[in-house]
Design a protein around this motif. Structure first.
Motif, PDB file in Angstrom:
ATOM      1  N   ILE A  50      73.037  73.708  68.269  1.00 14.54           N
ATOM      2  CA  ILE A  50      73.221  72.822  67.110  1.00 14.54           C
ATOM      3  C   ILE A  50      74.182  71.680  67.439  1.00 14.54           C
ATOM      4  O   ILE A  50      73.937  70.517  67.076  1.00 14.54           O
ATOM      5  N   HIS A  51      75.283  71.987  68.131  1.00 15.53           N
ATOM      6  CA  HIS A  51      76.262  70.942  68.454  1.00 15.53           C
ATOM      7  C   HIS A  51      75.636  69.873  69.341  1.00 15.53           C
ATOM      8  O   HIS A  51      75.862  68.671  69.127  1.00 15.53           O
ATOM      9  N   GLU A  52      74.836  70.274  70.329  1.00 21.25           N
ATOM     10  CA  GLU A  52      74.225  69.285  71.217  1.00 21.25           C
ATOM     11  C   GLU A  52      73.094  68.528  70.526  1.00 21.25           C
ATOM     12  O   GLU A  52      72.771  67.413  70.917  1.00 21.25           O
ATOM     13  N   PHE A  53      72.502  69.107  69.488  1.00 28.77           N
ATOM     14  CA  PHE A  53      71.538  68.362  68.682  1.00 28.77           C
ATOM     15  C   PHE A  53      72.244  67.225  67.948  1.00 28.77           C
ATOM     16  O   PHE A  53      71.733  66.105  67.869  1.00 28.77           O
ATOM     17  N   CYS A  54      73.434  67.512  67.414  1.00 25.38           N
ATOM     18  CA  CYS A  54      74.197  66.491  66.687  1.00 25.38           C
ATOM     19  C   CYS A  54      74.901  65.507  67.626  1.00 25.38           C
ATOM     20  O   CYS A  54      75.072  64.330  67.282  1.00 25.38           O
ATOM     21  N   PHE A  55      75.338  66.002  68.770  1.00 25.50           N
ATOM     22  CA  PHE A  55      76.037  65.162  69.757  1.00 25.50           C
ATOM     23  C   PHE A  55      75.341  65.326  71.105  1.00 25.50           C
ATOM     24  O   PHE A  55      75.817  66.056  71.981  1.00 25.50           O
ATOM     25  N   PRO A  56      74.183  64.657  71.298  1.00 26.02           N
ATOM     26  CA  PRO A  56      73.414  64.849  72.533  1.00 26.02           C
ATOM     27  C   PRO A  56      74.239  64.490  73.772  1.00 26.02           C
ATOM     28  O   PRO A  56      74.952  63.477  73.783  1.00 26.02           O
ATOM     29  N   PRO A  57      74.177  65.313  74.809  1.00 26.22           N
ATOM     30  CA  PRO A  57      74.930  65.037  76.041  1.00 26.22           C
ATOM     31  C   PRO A  57      74.554  63.687  76.636  1.00 26.22           C
ATOM     32  O   PRO A  57      73.401  63.250  76.546  1.00 26.22           O
ATOM     33  N   ASN A  58      75.528  63.035  77.189  1.00 27.19           N
ATOM     34  CA  ASN A  58      75.353  61.744  77.882  1.00 27.19           C
ATOM     35  C   ASN A  58      75.058  60.587  76.941  1.00 27.19           C
ATOM     36  O   ASN A  58      74.813  59.467  77.406  1.00 27.19           O
ATOM     37  N   ASN A  59      75.065  60.822  75.632  1.00 30.04           N
ATOM     38  CA  ASN A  59      74.885  59.732  74.675  1.00 30.04           C
ATOM     39  C   ASN A  59      76.255  59.253  74.202  1.00 30.04           C
ATOM     40  O   ASN A  59      77.060  60.065  73.732  1.00 30.04           O
ATOM     41  N   PRO A  60      76.558  57.969  74.319  1.00 33.12           N
ATOM     42  CA  PRO A  60      77.852  57.495  73.801  1.00 33.12           C
ATOM     43  C   PRO A  60      77.909  57.615  72.285  1.00 33.12           C
ATOM     44  O   PRO A  60      76.876  57.539  71.598  1.00 33.12           O
ATOM     45  N   LEU A  61      79.108  57.807  71.761  1.00 30.73           N
ATOM     46  CA  LEU A  61      79.272  57.849  70.311  1.00 30.73           C
ATOM     47  C   LEU A  61      79.024  56.463  69.726  1.00 30.73           C
ATOM     48  O   LEU A  61      79.339  55.447  70.367  1.00 30.73           O
ATOM     49  N   PRO A  62      78.501  56.389  68.522  1.00 30.71           N
ATOM     50  CA  PRO A  62      78.345  55.084  67.865  1.00 30.71           C
ATOM     51  C   PRO A  62      79.713  54.529  67.494  1.00 30.71           C
ATOM     52  O   PRO A  62      80.736  55.218  67.613  1.00 30.71           O
ATOM     53  N   PRO A  63      79.793  53.280  67.030  1.00 27.37           N
ATOM     54  CA  PRO A  63      81.089  52.736  66.577  1.00 27.37           C
ATOM     55  C   PRO A  63      81.725  53.663  65.545  1.00 27.37           C
ATOM     56  O   PRO A  63      81.031  54.277  64.722  1.00 27.37           O
ATOM     57  N   ASP A  64      83.049  53.748  65.580  1.00 29.58           N
ATOM     58  CA  ASP A  64      83.766  54.706  64.743  1.00 29.58           C
ATOM     59  C   ASP A  64      83.695  54.334  63.261  1.00 29.58           C
ATOM     60  O   ASP A  64      83.548  53.157  62.905  1.00 29.58           O
ATOM     61  N   TYR A  65      83.788  55.331  62.417  1.00 26.58           N
ATOM     62  CA  TYR A  65      83.820  55.135  60.964  1.00 26.58           C
ATOM     63  C   TYR A  65      84.436  56.372  60.322  1.00 26.58           C
ATOM     64  O   TYR A  65      84.497  57.445  60.939  1.00 26.58           O
ATOM     65  N   PRO A  66      84.914  56.257  59.077  1.00 21.64           N
ATOM     66  CA  PRO A  66      85.460  57.443  58.395  1.00 21.64           C
ATOM     67  C   PRO A  66      84.365  58.473  58.147  1.00 21.64           C
ATOM     68  O   PRO A  66      83.352  58.167  57.517  1.00 21.64           O
ATOM     69  N   LEU A  67      84.559  59.674  58.643  1.00 24.14           N
ATOM     70  CA  LEU A  67      83.570  60.734  58.496  1.00 24.14           C
ATOM     71  C   LEU A  67      83.884  61.608  57.286  1.00 24.14           C
ATOM     72  O   LEU A  67      83.016  61.867  56.450  1.00 24.14           O
ATOM     73  N   PHE A  68      85.131  62.067  57.172  1.00 21.39           N
ATOM     74  CA  PHE A  68      85.574  62.879  56.036  1.00 21.39           C
ATOM     75  C   PHE A  68      86.840  62.276  55.442  1.00 21.39           C
ATOM     76  O   PHE A  68      87.760  61.895  56.179  1.00 21.39           O
ATOM     77  N   ILE A  69      86.871  62.214  54.118  1.00 15.91           N
ATOM     78  CA  ILE A  69      88.046  61.740  53.389  1.00 15.91           C
ATOM     79  C   ILE A  69      88.374  62.767  52.310  1.00 15.91           C
ATOM     80  O   ILE A  69      87.490  63.160  51.539  1.00 15.91           O
ATOM     81  N   ASN A  70      89.607  63.209  52.263  1.00 16.77           N
ATOM     82  CA  ASN A  70      90.073  64.087  51.189  1.00 16.77           C
ATOM     83  C   ASN A  70      90.392  63.205  49.986  1.00 16.77           C
ATOM     84  O   ASN A  70      91.329  62.399  50.025  1.00 16.77           O
ATOM     85  N   SER A  71      89.626  63.330  48.917  1.00 11.37           N
ATOM     86  CA  SER A  71      89.804  62.447  47.756  1.00 11.37           C
ATOM     87  C   SER A  71      91.145  62.666  47.072  1.00 11.37           C
ATOM     88  O   SER A  71      91.633  61.784  46.361  1.00 11.37           O
ATOM     89  N   ALA A  72      91.750  63.842  47.270  1.00  8.83           N
ATOM     90  CA  ALA A  72      93.006  64.146  46.575  1.00  8.83           C
ATOM     91  C   ALA A  72      94.200  63.467  47.221  1.00  8.83           C
ATOM     92  O   ALA A  72      95.146  63.061  46.538  1.00  8.83           O
TER      93      ALA A  72
END
Length: 625
Positions: A50-72
């Motif tokens: 599952i992890h390699e499906f979401c983060f395929p090996p040898n693929n660079p990450l896309p430009p950074d962005y906020p993934l999780f924000i705690n609304s509180a």
């Protein structure tokens, strides 16, 4: 050669032979087995993690962005931070690495024993990171409800054979009380004993500076340790191997633990990517554009697992998390972060639909809401839609799945593949890669279209079965590969699936079946708007003939409360008699209550209301002696 499913483009999610959303026209038919209009899944490697499906090996990450924000408190984790922290924690959790916690190798199926870590926490910005670190470390985990009592926690840890535990600091007292219940040696209801090693408890703390809490190492301390450890390149294993365990809802009896393989999990995540790409292509939009989601669905639940864990890095999604449900904080978050999507469960849809607070906040950014995890009454689907930019002509759709198969059916965009609309009260068409049958539950023979029967489902998202419980597994697989959902449905002439009720909740009245949801929808649809929630169940008729009376418990609206309970009961009784057949009438009476009990995911606990009523009758009988 890199498989297509791991390449960096949205086309990887639909495959070369996917149906064209404009040109292809789905043709309904009368064959017993029917399939998804979206077609089959694209090919995936047999051992994909599952992890390699979401983060395929040898693929660079896309430009950074906020993934999780705690609304509180506005604590934020970006995509790049998430990945770096996941890799660091995985180095610590890996059984064949430095292994400071002394973790063993995890089982690959339920015939084996090994390390299984429980995740016992409310929604938290770092919960998905722990889950992905487990995938990357090939460490099996079990999601446990943070609402568990000590006894429920003790029971679930035994069913899942939890050997180690990540516990949110606020839940340490619950864990302490659970441990006092012992190993379970004297409990005859299950042969499984408590095997948790208290020295392998780690704490998820809200204070990132802490290295320990109550003598237990914190998750943050392990992440810090992992950043100092070398990365060992290795091929991650997945496929049919066990990835995690789900806690069943426990709406009938104590919860069970169902197995989810890497193959199951990644295909549950893939379904949303397929429908998202095809829907965008049909609407003329760029597939998988960025979205901002309201994060309130529990992460330990199958719906939350798909939203917050199985789709990370598959589409640019910023997830604004609520530590717990707070309607005003939710509305503030929608306005502040300009949220575009609202994944909800029916009780929250109802609260938003009926709350005057919605008038105080700007909801114009919301492009759509969806409900899941439990049945959504049609009136509520329309009420909330009228408050959102989509308007009442596009009611809130309700998806359908189970812990045993996280996603089975959902209403698609109107017109795609030439499909007829799936209106509120239905659960739509089969999702990508799924096959279905409607079967007589007593004979296991397929029923003709238009007749009600139990929904059976087949596809890569279907669980291999219940962990260490062969008898329970056999109950849900009468035929190999076909999951008996336990839900009564009707497949109409267009192959739209209409949800009727849980099979075990069907009320038998003089040999005739009554779907509780049908009666509940009728009560909610009273033209004077007297009821804002309703629960219907069969209660003992006192005659000893096995037949039941239909009884309703209702939560009144302000209009209903303004009138007397006797008047409301009389009006509702008359309304049901006008709308429904005689065997569906409320012969067991109507009772006004303050609230209807539900599980955290929104499933109504009819059994609790029924048992409470029977206990009341018993006590009244004793008092007359």
């Amino acid at each position: 050669m890199t498989p297509d499913i791991l390449k960096q483009h949205w086309s990887r999610f639909i495959g070369p032979n996917a149906p064209d959303p404009h040109a292809y026209k789905y043709e309904p038919h009368s064959h017993a087995i029917f399939k998804s209009p979206y077609g089959p899944f694209p090919a995936t490697p047999p051992d994909l993690n599952i992890h390699e499906f979401c983060f395929p090996p040898n693929n660079p990450l896309p430009p950074d962005y906020p993934l999780f924000i705690n609304s509180a408190n506005e604590e934020t984790v970006t995509l790049h931070q998430f990945y770096a922290r996941t890799c660091a924690l995985a180095r610590v959790l890996r059984y064949d690495g430095p292994n400071p916690l002394g973790l063993r190798k995890s089982p690959t199926n339920d015939r084996e024993y090994g390390e299984i870590i429980g995740l016992f926490s409310r929604n938290h910005v770092h919960y998905p990171m722990v889950a992905h670190a487990c995938f990357r470390a090939e460490l099996v985990f079990g999601g446990i409800s943070p609402a568990s009592t000590p006894y429920e926690l003790w029971w679930v840890m035994r069913k899942m054979q939890i050997t180690s535990l990540m516990c949110h600091e606020s839940l340490l007292p619950v864990l302490g009380e659970a441990l006092k219940l012992g190993s379970g040696e004297t409990d005859q209801s299950s042969p499984l004993r408590l095997v948790l090693d208290p020295s392998k408890v780690i704490v998820l703390s809200d204070d990132a500076a802490l290295d320990s809490v109550s003598g237990h190492a914190t998750v943050e301390s392990l992440v810090r340790l992992g950043t100092k450890l070398p990365e060992v390149p290795r091929k991650l294993l997945g496929g049919e191997r066990l990835a995690y365990l789900f806690q069943s809802s426990g709406t009938s009896g104590l919860p069970k633990a169902m197995m989810i393989s890497h193959k199951n999990g990644l295909h549950s995540g893939l379904q949303g990517m397929i429908t998202g790409v095809q829907g965008a292509l049909y609407g003329g939009a760029e597939p998988l554009s960025p979205h901002r989601l309201l994060g309130v669905i529990p992460m330990y639940h199958s719906f939350g697992m798909i939203l917050w864990i199985l789709r990370i890095n598959l589409q640019p999604l910023t997830n604004v998390l609520l530590p717990k449900w707070d309607i005003e904080l939710a509305l503030q978050s929608i306005q502040k972060y300009k949220l575009t999507a609202l994944p909800l469960v029916p009780p929250l849809v109802r609260q938003l639909a009926q709350s005057p607070l919605t008038d105080k906040y700007d909801l114009s950014s919301v492009q759509g809401a969806i409900s899941g995890a439990a049945y959504l009454p049609p009136d509520v689907a329309f009420q909330l839609a009228r408050k959102l930019p989509q308007g009442g002509s596009m009611p809130i759709p309700s998806g359908y799945g189970l812990s045993e198969a996280a996603s089975i059916a959902s209403p698609p965009p109107p017109g795609i593949f030439g499909l007829k609309p799936a209106l509120p009260g239905t659960i739509g068409y089969l999702l990508p890669g799924m096959e279905g049958r409607v079967v007589d539950p007593s004979t296991c023979v397929d029923v003709p279209k238009g007749q009600k029967g139990e929904l059976w489902a087949r596809g890569h998202v279907v669980t291999p079965g219940y962990f260490k419980d062969a008898a329970a597994t056999a109950d849900i697989f009468t035929e190999p590969g076909w999951l008996r959902t336990g839900d009564l449905v009707m497949r109409d002439e267009n192959d739209v699936i209409h949800y009727l009720d849980r099979l075990k909740e069907m009320i038998k009245v003089k040999g005739l079946q009554v779907a509780a949801t049908e009666v509940e929808d009728t009560l909610l649809g009273h033209p004077e708007g007297l009821v804002r929630d309703a629960c219907v169940a069969g209660v003992d008729n006192g005659r000893g003939d096995g037949s039941l009376f239909v009884r309703a418990w209702v939560v009144l609206t302000s209009e209903g409360a303004r009138q007397s309970e006797e008047v409301v009961a009389s009006k509702l009784d008359e309304w049901v008699k006008q709308r429904l057949s005689k065997h569906k009438w409320l012969t067991g009476g109507v009772e006004a209550v303050d609230s209807i009990p539900r599980t955290p995911s929104g499933k109504m606990l009819r059994r609790e209301m029924r048992d409470r009523y029977h206990a009341q009758l018993k006590n009244e009988g004793r008092s007359k002696l």
